[in-house]
Structures are given as structure tokens and as C-alpha cells.
Scaffold this active site. Structure first.
Site, PDB file in Angstrom:
ATOM      1  N   CYS A  70       6.174  24.112  29.195  1.00  0.00           N
ATOM      2  CA  CYS A  70       4.991  24.851  29.145  1.00  0.00           C
ATOM      3  C   CYS A  70       4.588  25.249  30.294  1.00  0.00           C
ATOM      4  O   CYS A  70       3.983  24.312  31.152  1.00  0.00           O
ATOM      5  CB  CYS A  70       3.963  24.684  28.179  1.00  0.00           C
ATOM      6  SG  CYS A  70       2.601  25.662  28.185  1.00  0.00           S
ATOM      7  N   CYS A 194       7.531  31.663  32.133  1.00  0.00           N
ATOM      8  CA  CYS A 194       6.568  31.155  30.880  1.00  0.00           C
ATOM      9  C   CYS A 194       7.959  30.897  29.973  1.00  0.00           C
ATOM     10  O   CYS A 194       8.674  31.895  29.709  1.00  0.00           O
ATOM     11  CB  CYS A 194       5.652  32.365  30.242  1.00  0.00           C
ATOM     12  SG  CYS A 194       5.231  31.959  28.404  1.00  0.00           S
TER      13      CYS A 194
HETATM   14  N1  DGL Z   1       5.319  28.827  26.928  1.00  0.00           N
HETATM   15  C1  DGL Z   1       3.954  28.776  27.380  1.00  0.00           C
HETATM   16  C2  DGL Z   1       4.222  28.780  29.123  1.00  0.00           C
HETATM   17  O1  DGL Z   1       5.317  28.372  29.549  1.00  0.00           O
HETATM   18  C3  DGL Z   1       3.273  29.570  26.822  1.00  0.00           C
HETATM   19  C4  DGL Z   1       1.708  29.836  27.157  1.00  0.00           C
HETATM   20  C5  DGL Z   1       0.644  30.233  26.223  1.00  0.00           C
HETATM   21  O2  DGL Z   1       0.701  29.434  25.161  1.00  0.00           O
HETATM   22  O3  DGL Z   1       0.171  31.016  26.724  1.00  0.00           O
HETATM   23  O4  DGL Z   1       3.501  28.978  29.643  1.00  0.00           O
END
Ligand code: DGL
Length: 270
Positions: A70, A194
Site C-alpha cells: 500500500c 497505488c
Molecule cells: N492500494 C493502496 C495504495 O497503494 C490504496 C490506498 C487507499 O486505500 O486509498 O495506496
């Protein structure tokens, strides 16, 4: 041995899929904090509190090493966790550095001074919290000089993906790419910063047009983890079972995950 993979929700499954493909003998425990997703609109203290709670839960599963799959948690919480929270026998690694090393043509752990690189105009697509942290630019500045980064905060995309509304997600991606192109008409490279965005990679590529190299993290993180485990085999923890945990509704999350990965995935309550 087991390794933990953490994300706010479903996006980290793109990383899980790549690492499990690269390291089929390693059990992985996935933790999706779906109840609290998206993290991208939360402040840094909030992201820190949620991320540390999730990582502790993964320790309970026998994972001494946890990958923060994340970017938002990697940007907003990782440094603080490493500096003042992490016990000496545990490791938490983020997903930024493998990406930046690929962009700057470095091998793992090359800490030589920053130098000029091939790409000079880079578009960064990420959540509002990741963009606000400027963590990407900070890590890049350690490794490269003369790179112009234009960041686009892609509000709404993670929510749409988590809700399974892929039509809305596509419309939002196209409008965020348009907004980026108004600021940087001809990027040479685009970073999908992301882990949810690889699920929309074809849309990003189409909207960006030919000639823009799109970097996404899953494969790069998998290679980097394989390399890390070769050098630190003791960090593969005591767990022996692969499983999927969520703070959300396990039935709903399992259905969405099965659609994304195109194989049967069963989540349990965290
Ligand atoms: N997959 C997360 C990232 O890489 C998601 C972020 C979120 O929950 O807004 O930032």
C-alpha cells in the site's frame, strides 16, 4: 515460514499475485483493511494507527516480515514505524523503493549518489495522501537528479474499485489522466503509485497513449522480495499457512477478490 502482505483493501492483491507467482514455496498471509479503506483520504496519524494494528495482526499469524503493499501506508506511516515502533526481530518493507530503483536503473541497495537518468518527465498517479506526503519525490531525490515529477491525486478511484464500480473507476482514471496531461503534456514515464491501479492498467495505458512507459509495482516488488529473502532467509517467519484476512465482510470481499484474481479466494474475518 510465512510473509505478511498488507493493504487497505483489495489493491495489494496485485502484489500478492506477483509475489506468490515468484515464490510459490512461501506461504503468504494477506490482510485487507477493507473496513477502513480508502486510506488515501485519511491523515497520517490515522494511517499510522490502522497500519500498525494490521501489522501486529500479521505478526500473530507468524509473519516476522510484512510487506506494506500500500503506497499510502508506505508514504504516510512506514518511516515512523521503522524509526520508533518496530521491534528488532521484525521487518516491515514498503513498495516505493523497488519502483524508484527500476525507474532510476539501479540494482537493489545501490546507495551511490544521485545521478542523471534516462527519463526526465515523470507522471505520478497516486492517492491524495501519497501525493501530499511527497514521499515519492523524496525517495527519487536520493537517487536521481533532473527528474521533473508531476503528481496527480486520483481521488475516488480506490473507492470505485473497492465498491466494484469499474465503469466509474474507468471514467475517473480517464479524467485524472486528462488533468495530468494539462500539466505535463508529454510524460516519458508514468508511475502507478497505488497498488489498486494495476487493476486499471489497460485504461491508464490507453488514456496516456503510446510512447509512455507505465511502471506498476507488482512484478518489481516480487523480484525485490525474492532477492531480500535470499539474503535474509531468517526473516521468513514461523507461519506455515497461506490465508486471507479482512476487517470487512468476508463474503463480499471474497467475491470481489475472486473476480479480480480470476481464481477462487476465500477471506476470513481478521
Ligand atoms: N492500494 C493502496 C495504495 O497503494 C490504496 C490506498 C487507499 O486505500 O486509498 O495506496
Amino acid at each position: 515460514m510465512a510473509v505478511g502482505i498488507f493493504d487497505s483493501g483489495l489493491g495489494g492483491l496485485t502484489v500478492l499475485d506477483a509475489v506468490a507467482g515468484q515464490l510459490p514455496e512461501v506461504p503468504f498471509v494477506y490482510f485487507g483493511d477493507n473496513k477502513h479503506a480508502p486510506y488515501g483520504v485519511r491523515d497520517a496519524d490515522d494511517v499510522y494507527a490502522l497500519t500498525t494494528a494490521a501489522v501486529e495482526r500479521l505478526w500473530d499469524e507468524g509473519c516476522d516480515l510484512v510487506i506494506l503493499a500500500c503506497n499510502t501506508a508506505s508514504a504516510a506511516a512506514l518511516r515512523r514505524m521503522q524509526e520508533s515502533w518496530l521491534p528488532p526481530d521484525k521487518r516491515v518493507l514498503g513498495v516505493f523503493v523497488p519502483l524508484i530503483e527500476a525507474l532510476t536503473e539501479r540494482t537493489w541497495g545501490d546507495n551511490s549518489p544521485p545521478r542523471e537518468v534516462d527519463v526526465n518527465h515523470v507522471a505520478l498517479f497516486a492517492t491524495p495522501a501519497t501525493v501530499a506526503s511527497r514521499a515519492f519525490q523524496r525517495e527519487l531525490a536520493f537517487r536521481a537528479i533532473g527528474v521533473d515529477v508531476e503528481a496527480q491525486a486520483c481521488g475516488g478511484v480506490v473507492d470505485a474499485i473497492e465498491d466494484g464500480d469499474m465503469i466509474l473507476a474507468e471514467a475517473l482514471v480517464r479524467s485524472h489522466v486528462d488533468a495530468l496531461k494539462r500539466k505535463m503534456p508529454i510524460p516519458e514515464a508514468a508511475i502507478l503509485g497505488c497498488t489498486h491501479y494495476p487493476l486499471m492498467e489497460a485504461i491508464f495505458e490507453d488514456a496516456l497513449g503510446p510512447g509512455v512507459k507505465v511502471y506498476s509495482q507488482a512484478g518489481l516488488v516480487a523480484e525485490s522480495l525474492a532477492d531480500y529473502l535470499t539474503r535474509h532467509p531468517n526473516m521468513a517467519g514461523a507461519g506455515t499457512v497461506s490465508r486471507f484476512l479482512t476487517t470487512g465482510d468476508p463474503a463480499w470481499v471474497s467475491t470481489r477478490a475472486t473476480q479480480f484474481l480470476r481464481r477462487e479466494i476465500r477471506f476470513d474475518a481478521a
